[in-house]
Design a protein around this motif. Structure first.
Motif, PDB file in Angstrom:
ATOM      1  N   ARG A  10      -9.034  11.841   5.328  1.00  0.00           N
ATOM      2  CA  ARG A  10      -8.668  12.322   6.668  1.00  0.00           C
ATOM      3  C   ARG A  10      -7.226  12.013   7.051  1.00  0.00           C
ATOM      4  O   ARG A  10      -6.753  12.468   8.092  1.00  0.00           O
ATOM      5  CB  ARG A  10      -9.589  11.681   7.701  1.00  0.00           C
ATOM      6  CG  ARG A  10      -9.386  10.169   7.851  1.00  0.00           C
ATOM      7  CD  ARG A  10     -10.228   9.605   8.961  1.00  0.00           C
ATOM      8  NE  ARG A  10      -9.741   8.297   9.388  1.00  0.00           N
ATOM      9  CZ  ARG A  10     -10.387   7.511  10.255  1.00  0.00           C
ATOM     10  NH1 ARG A  10     -11.550   7.896  10.761  1.00  0.00           N
ATOM     11  NH2 ARG A  10      -9.875   6.362  10.611  1.00  0.00           N
ATOM     12  N   ALA A  11      -6.537  11.228   6.236  1.00  0.00           N
ATOM     13  CA  ALA A  11      -5.245  10.705   6.707  1.00  0.00           C
ATOM     14  C   ALA A  11      -4.282  10.414   5.574  1.00  0.00           C
ATOM     15  O   ALA A  11      -4.675  10.297   4.409  1.00  0.00           O
ATOM     16  CB  ALA A  11      -5.489   9.419   7.491  1.00  0.00           C
ATOM     17  N   LEU A  12      -3.015  10.261   5.959  1.00  0.00           N
ATOM     18  CA  LEU A  12      -1.988   9.711   5.075  1.00  0.00           C
ATOM     19  C   LEU A  12      -1.516   8.406   5.712  1.00  0.00           C
ATOM     20  O   LEU A  12      -1.553   8.257   6.942  1.00  0.00           O
ATOM     21  CB  LEU A  12      -0.808  10.677   4.952  1.00  0.00           C
ATOM     22  CG  LEU A  12      -1.117  12.042   4.327  1.00  0.00           C
ATOM     23  CD1 LEU A  12       0.109  12.952   4.428  1.00  0.00           C
ATOM     24  CD2 LEU A  12      -1.549  11.877   2.861  1.00  0.00           C
ATOM     25  N   ALA A  13      -1.089   7.484   4.869  1.00  0.00           N
ATOM     26  CA  ALA A  13      -0.600   6.201   5.377  1.00  0.00           C
ATOM     27  C   ALA A  13       0.735   5.885   4.716  1.00  0.00           C
ATOM     28  O   ALA A  13       0.968   6.235   3.553  1.00  0.00           O
ATOM     29  CB  ALA A  13      -1.602   5.083   5.083  1.00  0.00           C
ATOM     30  N   VAL A  14       1.597   5.193   5.464  1.00  0.00           N
ATOM     31  CA  VAL A  14       2.904   4.809   4.932  1.00  0.00           C
ATOM     32  C   VAL A  14       3.303   3.464   5.535  1.00  0.00           C
ATOM     33  O   VAL A  14       2.974   3.169   6.679  1.00  0.00           O
ATOM     34  CB  VAL A  14       3.971   5.899   5.250  1.00  0.00           C
ATOM     35  CG1 VAL A  14       4.234   6.008   6.754  1.00  0.00           C
ATOM     36  CG2 VAL A  14       5.272   5.640   4.509  1.00  0.00           C
ATOM     37  N   HIS A  15       3.949   2.648   4.729  1.00  0.00           N
ATOM     38  CA  HIS A  15       4.524   1.377   5.209  1.00  0.00           C
ATOM     39  C   HIS A  15       5.655   1.046   4.249  1.00  0.00           C
ATOM     40  O   HIS A  15       5.409   0.803   3.080  1.00  0.00           O
ATOM     41  CB  HIS A  15       3.470   0.251   5.207  1.00  0.00           C
ATOM     42  CG  HIS A  15       4.060  -1.088   5.516  1.00  0.00           C
ATOM     43  ND1 HIS A  15       4.317  -1.499   6.801  1.00  0.00           N
ATOM     44  CD2 HIS A  15       4.484  -2.093   4.706  1.00  0.00           C
ATOM     45  CE1 HIS A  15       4.865  -2.711   6.767  1.00  0.00           C
ATOM     46  NE2 HIS A  15       4.975  -3.085   5.513  1.00  0.00           N
ATOM     47  N   ILE A  16       6.896   1.065   4.739  1.00  0.00           N
ATOM     48  CA  ILE A  16       8.028   0.978   3.808  1.00  0.00           C
ATOM     49  C   ILE A  16       8.617  -0.422   3.683  1.00  0.00           C
ATOM     50  O   ILE A  16       9.462  -0.655   2.821  1.00  0.00           O
ATOM     51  CB  ILE A  16       9.162   1.965   4.171  1.00  0.00           C
ATOM     52  CG1 ILE A  16       9.716   1.688   5.580  1.00  0.00           C
ATOM     53  CG2 ILE A  16       8.675   3.409   4.042  1.00  0.00           C
ATOM     54  CD1 ILE A  16      10.992   2.476   5.882  1.00  0.00           C
ATOM     55  N   GLY A  17       8.164  -1.351   4.525  1.00  0.00           N
ATOM     56  CA  GLY A  17       8.718  -2.696   4.401  1.00  0.00           C
ATOM     57  C   GLY A  17       8.626  -3.425   5.727  1.00  0.00           C
ATOM     58  O   GLY A  17       8.174  -2.874   6.725  1.00  0.00           O
TER      59      GLY A  17
END
Ligand code: LLP
Length: 419
Positions: A195-202
């Motif tokens: 259902r989703a996309l997730a992102v965390h770059i730092g």
């Protein structure tokens, strides 16, 4: 803004003098201010209120103390967890399973099964392989796991190398160019509801620009995945907003962050999820320590304190700066190297630092120690595990005991062949 202020020359946590806690609980000791935690949580949520539909999941790794989680639950936060241990803490703090997001590159089958059985709200899958494993476990139970695919946007976060997560060479998420195909394949699996996309770059980001670039890339990917006929109803934008560690440093405010997010996501039509850690907990805690001795050095004296790198690892691990302040100001200054008692040169908190003068027996505090402080503590050199205290107004409570070396020794065994 925090609630650590000086009254009659003595540093207080809210209405409690740190001298009192140090005398009654001993040092080193972490001290958290409940009013500061609540305030940071509220300011963050209120800033995001300009967005249509938001879920805030506190990054438990930044401060997993049960009492801290309790405060954040009361502020309407769910939890971002990265292990079964963190999940159990969030549940023990009374957070609804549905408000918990499970991230992490190495979730084991046992952890996936436990989280599924607990009814966790969302699994942030970090690989196609993990998706396949979860699909099997869920299908065997006849359930569908709600999932996001974590994507590595290949964006330079501009923070310390050891806390950057969004470059192609980092282990987190799936490569941007392969994400749409992986999403499509996983969406076809019985046990998964993608259902989703997730992102965390730092973490500890000083600028919003890399976040904006990453979110824009995620928006484009979301469109591409929708164009393939998939419904994307949630987007998880991770954490990472930095906080000032030094007097006078300027960081983006929650309002600046929210305005940027509103601009980038205005046509997305999704529930936006956030995983803030440090911005909530960082300035809500200090580490109180006592000066064991002031020792002559070649260029500067060494202020040897009773806290060490096992209690606060950030300076040794990331060359991090933590302000060091005397609890009772003597009105004088000195230049000193601040070190702990551990037998390693990296057990150094600061070199050639201008500080308020301290003498043997004085109390001092490392500021901004509420995030990635106690949670990263260990017992190296057979030191005790550092305790934690929560202050609210004029009361305080020990919310984590000091674990003495004897207790750790009691968990060790000599095998029969050595007896
Ligand atoms: N979400 C994910 C997937 C994460 O990996 C992290 C942090 C967060 C959220 C929360 O990030 P924050 O809002 O706190 O920046 N020990 C290091 C920090 C490690 C951060 C790891 N991931 C330090 O002491 O600076």
């Amino acid at each position: 803004m925090d609630h650590f202020t000086r009254r009659d020359g003595v540093l207080h946590a809210e209405d409690v003098p740190l001298t009192r806690i140090a005398e009654e609980v001993g040092t080193p000791v972490y001290v958290y201010s409940q009013a500061t935690l609540s305030r940071h949580a509220r300011v963050f949520r209120e800033a995001l209120a300009i967005l249509p539909d938001v879920h805030c999941a506190f990054a438990v790794k930044s401060n997993p103390n049960l009492a801290v989680l309790r405060v954040l639950r009361a502020e309407g936060f769910g939890a971002d967890v990265v292990s079964a241990g963190e999940m159990r803490r969030a549940l023990a703090a009374g957070m609804a399973a549905g408000d918990i997001v499970f991230s992490g590159v190495g979730k084991t089958d046992d952890e996936l099964a436990e989280a599924l059985d607990a009814g966790i709200g969302q699994f942030n899958l970090e690989s196609e392989e993990e998706g396949e494993a979860l699909a099997k476990i869920a299908a065997a139970r006849g359930v569908k796991a709600q999932c996001a695919l974590r994507v590595n946007p290949d964006v330079e976060a501009g923070t310390h190398e050891k806390i950057s997560t969004g470059k192609a060479e980092n282990k987190f998420g799936v490569p941007y160019d392969r994400a749409a195909a992986i999403f499509d394949r996983l969406a076809g699996r019985d046990g998964l509801a993608m259902r989703a996309l997730a992102v965390h770059i730092g973490s500890q980001l000083a600028s919003l620009d890399p976040l904006e670039a990453a979110f824009a890339r995620m928006g484009a990917l979301m469109e591409a995945i929708r164009a393939e006929g998939h419904a994307v109803t949630h987007m998880d934008l991770g954490g990472g907003v930095g906080v000032p560690y030094r007097e006078g440093e300027r960081f983006p405010s929650p309002q600046d962050y929210a305005a940027m997010v509103a601009r980038v996501t205005k046509d997305w039509g999704v529930r936006l999820m956030f995983e803030p850690g440090r911005v909530i907990s960082g300035n809500s805690g200090v580490l109180v320590t006592r000066v064991v001795r002031v020792k002559q050095g070649v260029s500067h004296p060494f202020v040897v304190v009773d806290a060490a790198m096992n209690d606060l690892a950030r300076p040794a691990m990331y060359d991090a700066w933590h302000d060091f302040v005397a609890v009772t100001d003597r009105g004088d200054t000195m230049v000193a190297n601040i070190v702990g008692p551990i037998c390693e040169s990296s057990d150094t908190f600061a070199m050639g630092r201008d500080i308020a003068a301290v003498e043997t027996g004085d109390l001092a505090a490392f500021r901004t120690a509420g995030a990635y402080g106690a949670t990263m503590a260990n017992t190296y050199n057979s030191r005790p595990l550092v305790p934690e205290v929560l202050v609210s107004g004029d009361r305080y409570a020990v919310v984590a005991d000091r674990i003495e070396p004897a207790e750790i020794l009691a968990a060790e065994r000599v095998p029969d062949w050595l007896a």
